[in-house]
Design a protein around this motif. Sequence first.
Motif, PDB file in Angstrom:
ATOM      1  N   VAL A 141       0.838  -1.204   0.000  1.00 47.81           N
ATOM      2  CA  VAL A 141       0.000   0.000   0.000  1.00 47.81           C
ATOM      3  C   VAL A 141       0.869   1.250   0.000  1.00 47.81           C
ATOM      4  O   VAL A 141       0.635   2.196  -0.773  1.00 47.81           O
ATOM      5  N   LEU A 142       1.874   1.285   0.854  1.00 50.87           N
ATOM      6  CA  LEU A 142       2.736   2.464   0.951  1.00 50.87           C
ATOM      7  C   LEU A 142       3.492   2.710  -0.354  1.00 50.87           C
ATOM      8  O   LEU A 142       3.620   3.858  -0.801  1.00 50.87           O
ATOM      9  N   ILE A 143       3.983   1.653  -0.972  1.00 51.42           N
ATOM     10  CA  ILE A 143       4.725   1.804  -2.228  1.00 51.42           C
ATOM     11  C   ILE A 143       3.826   2.370  -3.320  1.00 51.42           C
ATOM     12  O   ILE A 143       4.198   3.317  -4.027  1.00 51.42           O
ATOM     13  N   VAL A 144       2.638   1.798  -3.464  1.00 47.39           N
ATOM     14  CA  VAL A 144       1.722   2.246  -4.522  1.00 47.39           C
ATOM     15  C   VAL A 144       1.280   3.691  -4.278  1.00 47.39           C
ATOM     16  O   VAL A 144       1.260   4.506  -5.210  1.00 47.39           O
ATOM     17  N   ILE A 145       0.932   4.024  -3.042  1.00 51.27           N
ATOM     18  CA  ILE A 145       0.473   5.379  -2.730  1.00 51.27           C
ATOM     19  C   ILE A 145       1.593   6.397  -2.969  1.00 51.27           C
ATOM     20  O   ILE A 145       1.363   7.465  -3.549  1.00 51.27           O
ATOM     21  N   LYS A 150       0.126  11.746  -6.720  1.00 58.23           N
ATOM     22  CA  LYS A 150      -0.405  12.849  -7.513  1.00 58.23           C
ATOM     23  C   LYS A 150      -1.519  12.383  -8.449  1.00 58.23           C
ATOM     24  O   LYS A 150      -2.525  13.081  -8.629  1.00 58.23           O
ATOM     25  N   GLU A 151      -1.334  11.203  -9.030  1.00 57.12           N
ATOM     26  CA  GLU A 151      -2.353  10.670  -9.933  1.00 57.12           C
ATOM     27  C   GLU A 151      -3.647  10.365  -9.187  1.00 57.12           C
ATOM     28  O   GLU A 151      -4.742  10.676  -9.681  1.00 57.12           O
ATOM     29  N   PHE A 152      -3.525   9.763  -8.001  1.00 54.02           N
ATOM     30  CA  PHE A 152      -4.715   9.480  -7.203  1.00 54.02           C
ATOM     31  C   PHE A 152      -5.410  10.780  -6.796  1.00 54.02           C
ATOM     32  O   PHE A 152      -6.635  10.883  -6.825  1.00 54.02           O
ATOM     33  N   PHE A 153      -4.607  11.767  -6.422  1.00 45.01           N
ATOM     34  CA  PHE A 153      -5.167  13.059  -6.011  1.00 45.01           C
ATOM     35  C   PHE A 153      -5.990  13.669  -7.140  1.00 45.01           C
ATOM     36  O   PHE A 153      -7.126  14.110  -6.936  1.00 45.01           O
ATOM     37  N   LEU A 154      -5.448  13.699  -8.342  1.00 43.62           N
ATOM     38  CA  LEU A 154      -6.152  14.273  -9.480  1.00 43.62           C
ATOM     39  C   LEU A 154      -7.402  13.466  -9.815  1.00 43.62           C
ATOM     40  O   LEU A 154      -8.479  14.037 -10.054  1.00 43.62           O
ATOM     41  N   ASN A 173      -8.769   3.030 -10.487  1.00 47.04           N
ATOM     42  CA  ASN A 173      -9.929   2.685  -9.665  1.00 47.04           C
ATOM     43  C   ASN A 173      -9.836   1.249  -9.170  1.00 47.04           C
ATOM     44  O   ASN A 173     -10.101   0.957  -7.996  1.00 47.04           O
ATOM     45  N   ILE A 174      -9.469   0.340 -10.068  1.00 54.63           N
ATOM     46  CA  ILE A 174      -9.335  -1.064  -9.688  1.00 54.63           C
ATOM     47  C   ILE A 174      -8.214  -1.234  -8.667  1.00 54.63           C
ATOM     48  O   ILE A 174      -8.351  -1.982  -7.685  1.00 54.63           O
ATOM     49  N   ALA A 175      -7.113  -0.518  -8.869  1.00 52.76           N
ATOM     50  CA  ALA A 175      -5.981  -0.626  -7.948  1.00 52.76           C
ATOM     51  C   ALA A 175      -6.366  -0.177  -6.545  1.00 52.76           C
ATOM     52  O   ALA A 175      -6.034  -0.854  -5.554  1.00 52.76           O
ATOM     53  N   VAL A 176      -7.074   0.937  -6.443  1.00 53.47           N
ATOM     54  CA  VAL A 176      -7.472   1.444  -5.124  1.00 53.47           C
ATOM     55  C   VAL A 176      -8.444   0.481  -4.450  1.00 53.47           C
ATOM     56  O   VAL A 176      -8.332   0.200  -3.246  1.00 53.47           O
TER      57      VAL A 176
END
Length: 269
Positions: A141-145, A150-154, A173-176
């Motif tokens: 989780v930490l690595i992906v986040i 920035k991409e997740f934020f947008l 979306n699938i990753a989250v």
Amino acid sequence: MDIFLEPFFQRALIGGILIGLTAPLMGTFLVLRRLSMIGDTLAHVSIAGVALGFLINVYPLGTGLLFALLASFAIEQLRKTYRTYAELSIAIIMSGGVALATLLFTLGKGFNMNVMSYFFGSVYTLDTADIAVVGGVSALVLIVICLHFKEFFLMFFDEEAASVSGLPVRAYNIAVTMLTALVISVSIKIVGALLVSALLTIPVACSLVVGRSFRHSVGMAVLYSEVAVMIGLVVAGVWDLAPGATVVLTLIVLLIGTLTFKMGLRRRA
């Protein structure tokens, strides 16, 4: 206090700290997506997987994790099908998870007491294998986040703009959803399936009151979560209380205190 010298309590602290870090991270994105209730859904599906694990004598946390991942795929597919009624996907999967868990309970009544510990949490029974699984999920989780913050934020603030800019929105979306499923499936043994949603959402609710920016809100959510986990586990260990309940009640006390403090500041202003 002698309890800090006990190996079972040390494992409980390690597991609690790891989940206290990752749960609010995923919870922040869930709140932004208006999918706060997905925690309850995936937790109930995970319980069905745990029940199957006991029934076929396979590592329960592993089967629960597998069920949660499959449910995350199903939720994303249903969200795509019912775009206007995205919350319908959560209701459908939750109903299926509860029904399947109930069916498995009736097939193996002898293991019901073991499954009950996953409903209410059993952090003091964490073993080395459990800690390894929790640690692996937390690291992922930490690595992906960190790599895609920035991409997740947008994406979660303006999904259409993210899509236009070329971001693979569906993949994100699938990753989250998958990461959320992983976090929830390893959290149910720590705080319990009935309370895991609180660890995803209440720290975020606290941080939204005091956060000055998105990044600051994420950091505050993690801080609230870790403080509640530490206090809750210590209180439960000293007074022999249910650890999942003390963690969640500590979060609620922190939320009430934060809201009261904020209201006091507004009145003075």
